[in-house]
Design an enzyme around this catalytic site. Sequence first.
Site, mmCIF file in Angstrom:
data_model
loop_
_atom_site.group_PDB
_atom_site.id
_atom_site.type_symbol
_atom_site.label_atom_id
_atom_site.label_comp_id
_atom_site.label_asym_id
_atom_site.label_seq_id
_atom_site.Cartn_x
_atom_site.Cartn_y
_atom_site.Cartn_z
ATOM 1 N N ARG A 166 0.850 -1.188 0.000
ATOM 2 C CA ARG A 166 0.000 0.000 0.000
ATOM 3 C C ARG A 166 0.882 1.233 0.000
ATOM 4 O O ARG A 166 1.871 1.314 0.738
ATOM 5 C CB ARG A 166 -0.927 0.026 1.227
ATOM 6 N N GLU A 202 -4.683 6.779 -7.646
ATOM 7 C CA GLU A 202 -4.713 5.831 -8.772
ATOM 8 C C GLU A 202 -5.993 6.001 -9.578
ATOM 9 O O GLU A 202 -7.061 6.141 -8.979
ATOM 10 C CB GLU A 202 -4.617 4.389 -8.250
ATOM 11 N N HIS A 213 -0.018 -0.603 -10.608
ATOM 12 C CA HIS A 213 -0.746 -1.460 -9.673
ATOM 13 C C HIS A 213 -1.147 -2.776 -10.342
ATOM 14 O O HIS A 213 -2.323 -3.110 -10.478
ATOM 15 C CB HIS A 213 -1.986 -0.759 -9.112
#
Length: 319
Positions: free
Chosen positions: A238, A267, A286
């Site tokens: 994270r 994001e 990601h």
Amino acid sequence: MPFRCAVLDDFQNVAAASADWSTLGDRVELVPFTEHFASEDELTAALAGFDCVVTLRERVPFPASVLNRLPRLKLLIASGMRNSVIDYAAARAGGVTVCGTESSSTPPVELTWALILGLARGIVQENNALREGGPWQSTVGADLHGRTLGLLGLGRIGSQVARVGLAFGMQVTAWSRHLTEKRADEVGVRLALSKEELLTSSDFVSVHLALGDRTRGLLGAAELALLKPTAYLVNTSRAAIVDQDALLAALHEGRIAGAGIDVYDVEPLPAGHPMRTAPRLLATPHLGYVSRANYERYYGQAVEDIRAYLDGAPLRVLG
């Protein structure tokens, strides 16, 4: 009227093909969204006509301010069995059932090693030079064998990363607040005496902790200053565990050899975000959970969750 289901952030346009949605028959209308909604206003306007939403990971928050603006919503499905950005109390108050899916730890383990290897051997730089007519051999690789891999977290993902490191002949150490010597021995790694000791002694540091009050900002400027100038930091966990400004400063000032990052404070990353142009950074969008098998699991079990809900017996209820 069919039960309308929205799938969020289907960037690759693969949700429909990743599961057999036809088993739901004409009871469900599937509508994938391939673009991210950047604001609550955009999100709630797009989802106003849906009974069900399938959301990927923790990119899209569902606080009370969003759930209260979606009176038609009845079922919210999250990929994974834990989601920190859904307000479960607000969902219950609004009559929204929240369900999850299983998630494999294998894809983030494999991506972690892709980043470590990419950093250690300068893969992107050398590939670009070869294709663009640049110098033949411009980097000197960082060895893995005999070097120290420091893991922040030794849970489901961290322990698998550790075993690969051991297979490479690395010395593997691990630390987290509640990690015991017994657990470290079970995995075959050394328990670091402290976070500081792990950071100062490691050649590669990889983050594998859940985000919470105790881990938010765990690696700030002071902690990053403990890393060797030849060390690499990898974060596929994270973004908020690592202070983003402190990391950018360390990269720009050359205080660490490099970083491999798969998670970000925002994001998708805005076009002008400094992470897009930071030096010494191997960055991926990601991708930790993004694999064919994982998508088949997410969307296949989303279909199961929808069917079970419509049949009056919800599966994998969260919160």
